[in-house]
Enzyme design. Structure first.
Site, PDB file in Angstrom:
ATOM      1  N   THR A 108       1.360  -0.887   7.739  1.00 42.76           N
ATOM      2  CA  THR A 108       2.358  -0.146   6.937  1.00 42.76           C
ATOM      3  C   THR A 108       2.306  -0.555   5.463  1.00 42.76           C
ATOM      4  OG1 THR A 108       4.032  -1.839   7.255  1.00 42.76           O
ATOM      5  CG2 THR A 108       3.942  -0.088   8.923  1.00 42.76           C
ATOM      6  N   ASP A 203      -3.150 -18.721  -5.172  1.00 36.51           N
ATOM      7  CA  ASP A 203      -4.466 -19.373  -5.131  1.00 36.51           C
ATOM      8  C   ASP A 203      -4.638 -20.326  -6.304  1.00 36.51           C
ATOM      9  OD1 ASP A 203      -5.306 -18.226  -2.803  1.00 36.51           O
ATOM     10  OD2 ASP A 203      -6.459 -16.626  -3.755  1.00 36.51           O
TER      11      ASP A 203
END
Ligand code: URA
Length: 209
Positions: A108, A203
């Site tokens: 979704t 990250d």
């Protein structure tokens, strides 16, 4: 409509330049996010209420101000939001910290909550939801939905870099939530990254890829 505040303090803008730079390594990136968060906390607390008390100075009695003890909580959105918490706690050490974990459903593409832990009196607290990047606005909107479902009413959102698309989406979904940012960038690219942005904040904070 929620107001948008862009913190243009020179120290914030200077440090922002170095977190954008792709050659900035993990250690320095984390330190800079921490420092920017402290500076943003200084700006966001300008409207904290004060109460007058009296203290004896060595010279005479003085009427002076202390914080009126507003109850606050910082709510990082996992995982990148964690990088902002310690910097804010340096200035608001009595704040509680709640956590919201969200992942994006691959089908979704909607954010789904997988973790939610708040102070028990979340309804009474002034909440600052934090995430370094406001991109599409999906996570921020879902985080505020989750908090409102549990009765929270006083919610602000603070990020370092925002895309206009995310600001607009958050304002539309939650017009009662003011947004505090260090930089309003140009746009989102086709991969959902903020342009020019700084890449993936999680990250870069945690040294993953
Ligand atoms: N999240 C990030 O970490 N970076 C972006 O550019 C967009 C979302």
């Amino acid at each position: 409509m929620g107001k948008v505040f862009v913190f243009e303090h020179p120290l914030i803008q200077h440090k922002l330049t170095y977190i954008r730079d792709k050659s900035t390594g993990t250690k320095e990136f984390r330190e800079l996010v921490d420092e920017i968060s402290t500076l943003m906390a200084f700006e966001i607390t300008r409207d904290l209420p004060l109460q007058e008390i009296e203290v004896e100075t060595p010279v005479q009695l003085a009427k002076t101000n202390v914080l009126a003890g507003k109850k606050m909580a910082i709510v990082p959105i996992l995982r990148a939001g964690i990088g902002m918490v310690d910097g804010i706690l340096k200035l608001i050490p009595a704040a509680k910290v709640g956590h919201i974990g969200l992942y994006r459903d691959p089908e979704t593409l909607q954010p789904v909550e997988y973790y939610f832990k708040m102070p028990s009196d979340v309804q009474e607290r002034e909440l600052i939801v934090v995430d370094p990047m406001l991109a599409t606005g999906g996570s921020a909107i879902e985080a505020v939905n989750s908090l409102k479902k549990r009765g929270a009413v006083k919610i602000r959102f603070m990020c370092i870099i925002a895309a206009p698309e995310g600001v607009e989406a958050l304002q539309k979904a939650h017009p009662d939530v003011d947004i505090y940012i260090a930089a309003l960038d140009e746009k989102l690219n086709e991969k959902g990254y903020i342009v020019p942005g700084l890449g993936d904040a999680g990250d870069r904070l945690f040294g993953t890829k």
